[in-house]
Every structure is written in C-alpha cells, then in structure tokens.
Write a protein that holds these residues in place. Structure first.
Motif, PDB file in Angstrom:
ATOM      1  N   LEU A  45       0.430  10.889   5.898  1.00 45.16           N
ATOM      2  CA  LEU A  45       0.107  11.181   4.640  1.00 45.16           C
ATOM      3  C   LEU A  45       1.105  10.675   3.625  1.00 45.16           C
ATOM      4  O   LEU A  45       0.725  10.194   2.494  1.00 45.16           O
ATOM      5  N   LEU A  46       2.199  10.560   3.705  1.00 43.45           N
ATOM      6  CA  LEU A  46       3.429   9.839   3.028  1.00 43.45           C
ATOM      7  C   LEU A  46       3.332   8.581   3.270  1.00 43.45           C
ATOM      8  O   LEU A  46       3.826   8.199   4.270  1.00 43.45           O
ATOM      9  N   ASP A  67      -2.082  -1.091  -3.436  1.00 39.90           N
ATOM     10  CA  ASP A  67      -0.681  -0.713  -3.525  1.00 39.90           C
ATOM     11  C   ASP A  67      -0.427   0.165  -2.310  1.00 39.90           C
ATOM     12  O   ASP A  67       0.924  -0.167  -1.796  1.00 39.90           O
ATOM     13  N   PHE A  68      -1.135   0.890  -1.604  1.00 39.05           N
ATOM     14  CA  PHE A  68      -0.507   1.490  -0.511  1.00 39.05           C
ATOM     15  C   PHE A  68      -0.104   0.533   0.634  1.00 39.05           C
ATOM     16  O   PHE A  68       0.969   0.720   1.461  1.00 39.05           O
ATOM     17  N   TYR A  78      -8.049   0.053   8.616  1.00 36.37           N
ATOM     18  CA  TYR A  78      -8.875   1.010   9.323  1.00 36.37           C
ATOM     19  C   TYR A  78     -10.112   1.416   8.360  1.00 36.37           C
ATOM     20  O   TYR A  78      -9.784   2.195   7.309  1.00 36.37           O
ATOM     21  N   ASN A  79     -11.109   1.002   8.970  1.00 32.90           N
ATOM     22  CA  ASN A  79     -12.409   1.574   8.022  1.00 32.90           C
ATOM     23  C   ASN A  79     -13.201   2.290   8.581  1.00 32.90           C
ATOM     24  O   ASN A  79     -13.870   2.107   9.714  1.00 32.90           O
ATOM     25  N   PRO A 129      -4.752   5.721   2.624  1.00 28.99           N
ATOM     26  CA  PRO A 129      -4.611   7.138   2.171  1.00 28.99           C
ATOM     27  C   PRO A 129      -5.701   7.960   2.219  1.00 28.99           C
ATOM     28  O   PRO A 129      -6.550   7.916   2.030  1.00 28.99           O
ATOM     29  N   PHE A 130      -5.296   9.385   2.896  1.00 31.05           N
ATOM     30  CA  PHE A 130      -6.619  10.253   3.359  1.00 31.05           C
ATOM     31  C   PHE A 130      -6.088  11.642   2.864  1.00 31.05           C
ATOM     32  O   PHE A 130      -4.895  11.997   2.492  1.00 31.05           O
ATOM     33  N   PHE A 131      -6.876  12.520   2.971  1.00 31.77           N
ATOM     34  CA  PHE A 131      -6.807  13.849   2.568  1.00 31.77           C
ATOM     35  C   PHE A 131      -6.302  13.856   0.938  1.00 31.77           C
ATOM     36  O   PHE A 131      -5.167  14.052   0.637  1.00 31.77           O
TER      37      PHE A 131
END
Length: 297
Positions: free
Chosen positions: A84-85, A122-123, A137-138, A109-111
């Motif tokens: 998550l981070l 940016d991630f 990952y799609n 990035p999820f949730f």
C-alpha cells in the motif's frame, strides 16, 4: 519473445504451508527443484497465487531471498513487491535486487489510491529508483485501475519499466496493449494460446503449478510458431484453465497441484481449502494431463 527478459512460462509459484500455517521452506525448495526439472523459464515469488497479500512483509522478503538462492540463476526470478505504501514498495524492491531478482511485479496503487494517470506514473517513477526492471499489473476488476494503451505508453518512458502483466481476462484489451509495442505479459489462464498468438511477450501463469511440463511445452511450441501443436496441447489444458478461472482460483490451484504431485499444503487463512464438492470436477479436468505430468517432488 527472444528479446524480452521474461519470455515463456513465468510460474506464479504457490507458497507451501505446513499444518500450523507456517511457510514450509523445505517443501518450497522441493517444489522449485521439481518445476526447474519440468523446464519452467522463470518464477514469480510471493505471487498472488503464492498468497502475497496474506504474507507479512518480513515473510515475503524471506521467501524472495530463499527462493532466489535456491533458483541460483537456473531460471529468471520476478519478485512481487506490491504494498500500500510506496516507500514499502521501494523497500521491498531494493531487497529483491539485493537478493538477485531479475525484476519485480508491482500492482498500481490500490485501496483508495490515486486513479488518475499522473498519479500512477508518479507511483511507478518512485519504484523505478530502486533500479530493477518493473512489470506493471493490469487487473482492473481487483484494484479499480485500468492500464490503458495510452497509459502504458507513458509508463514505458519511465526508466526500468519494461512490461505490464494483463490479468483483465479481456483478450481484445490485451491485444490493444500489445499493439503499443511495449512487451505485454498474459496473466489470464484461459487466454494463454490466444494471447501468445496476439503477441504476448511472456506468461505469468498460476495454473502452471498443476501441469508445468504441459504448459512449458505449449509455450515452447508457440515460441517456435508451431501453432498446430499449440492447438493440440491446449485441448488438454483448456478445461482446467477455464474451470479454475470461474472462481476460487487460488484454492483450485493449490488443490489441483496437490492432485498432480506438486502439493503445497492448504492455502493460508482466511482462504479455506477447496470445497469438497468441487474436487471431482477439478480432478476430471486434470485427467487428460496425468500421462504427461509425472511429478517427482
């Protein structure tokens, strides 16, 4: 596929657990050796099929370190470093690099993470600073973010971003990603031969835990463009790959691998073992593969 670093079958290997629910490292080594003997081209450690989300950070890092050491260059190593981070993703990725991994697979990035394209860019730009090849990952049905062809082209400009794994299950969408020219890896088991024909650069394949020799034979035939052979092999694989995709995917892979001699114990809680009423259907689907698959682990 020859110019891509991760061609062929990259096995999303199960993580074996003992009766107490702890990682069984002795069994993990046995499984790795068996899959190498079966000819798999690469491994994805701490994969979704390997229950990444139900491993602690320390467990995942230890699993990657152990697996990479056992594999020892005999196959490529992809480590899933999703978290998550973003700081934790970078930490896990740096660790994977130190362990000798050849690349990492990272969920966007999820949730309740950013959903705009720039936020995704940016991630992955932050993750790229760790210095390992990145496979995006799609899987929009799970994380709510779709990697479109336009986004993939932008992501490919990031240093170290080399590919995307497409597990959408939408062949037309995956073909659109492949047409960008950015290597696209298939992650949807029922689409394997069609994705390869459409230009998939490689496979990240959880169902291959059950029938590695057959899956490798199909990938090798596709790489040599022996499509008649691919079609014949797929006739044996299609029933089981379609069945497990319909639900209880991880539980089905664990159960099916056990039936074929590649047992990894039960999935970790909160997942339960496959319901008894589904076992016979899985066993019937695997029956055409028994003669080819003689596990030695």
């Amino acid at each position: 596929m020859s110019h891509f670093a991760f061609p062929g079958v990259n096995l999303a290997i199960t993580t074996p657990f003992d009766a107490q629910g702890h990682i069984d490292y002795a069994r993990f080594e046995q499984l790795i050796e068996g899959y190498i003997a079966a000819g798999v081209h690469g491994f994805v450690l701490s994969s979704g099929t390997g229950m990444h989300v139900y491993l602690s950070k320390d467990e995942s890092k230890e699993l990657v370190a152990f697996g990479a050491k056992v594999i020892a260059g005999r196959a490529t190593v992809i480590a899933q470093t999703s978290a998550l981070l973003v700081e934790e993703v970078v930490e896990r990725t740096v660790h994977a690099k130190h362990c000798g991994a050849d690349g990492v697979m990272v969920l966007p990035p999820f949730f309740e993470g950013p959903t705009d394209d720039q936020g995704i860019i940016d991630f992955y730009s932050s993750v790229s600073e760790a210095g390992l090849p990145i496979i995006g990952y799609n899987v929009p049905q799970a994380v709510g973010i779709e990697v479109t062809p336009a986004l993939l082209q932008e992501l490919s400009k990031i240093p170290n971003f080399v590919s995307v794994k497409d597990s959408s299950g939408d062949l037309a969408a995956q073909a659109s990603l492949a047409r960008t020219g950015v290597p696209t890896m298939n992650g949807a088991d029922p689409l394997v031969p069609y994705a390869l024909f459409a230009g998939a650069a490689g496979l990240i394949w959880g169902g291959a835990n059950m029938a590695p020799k057959t899956c490798v034979a199909l990938a090798n035939a596709a790489q040599a463009q022996r499509w008649d052979e691919v079609r014949e092999i797929w006739k044996a694989l299609a029933p089981v790959m379609s069945l497990i995709w319909q639900g209880d995917y991880v539980q089905s892979v664990y159960a099916g691998a056990d039936m074929m001699g590649y047992g990894a114990g039960n999935p970790r809680r909160p997942l339960a073992r496959l319901a008894a009423d589904k076992h016979q259907a899985l066993r019937d689907a695997l029956a055409p593969l028994l003669e080819r698959e003689v596990a030695t682990v």
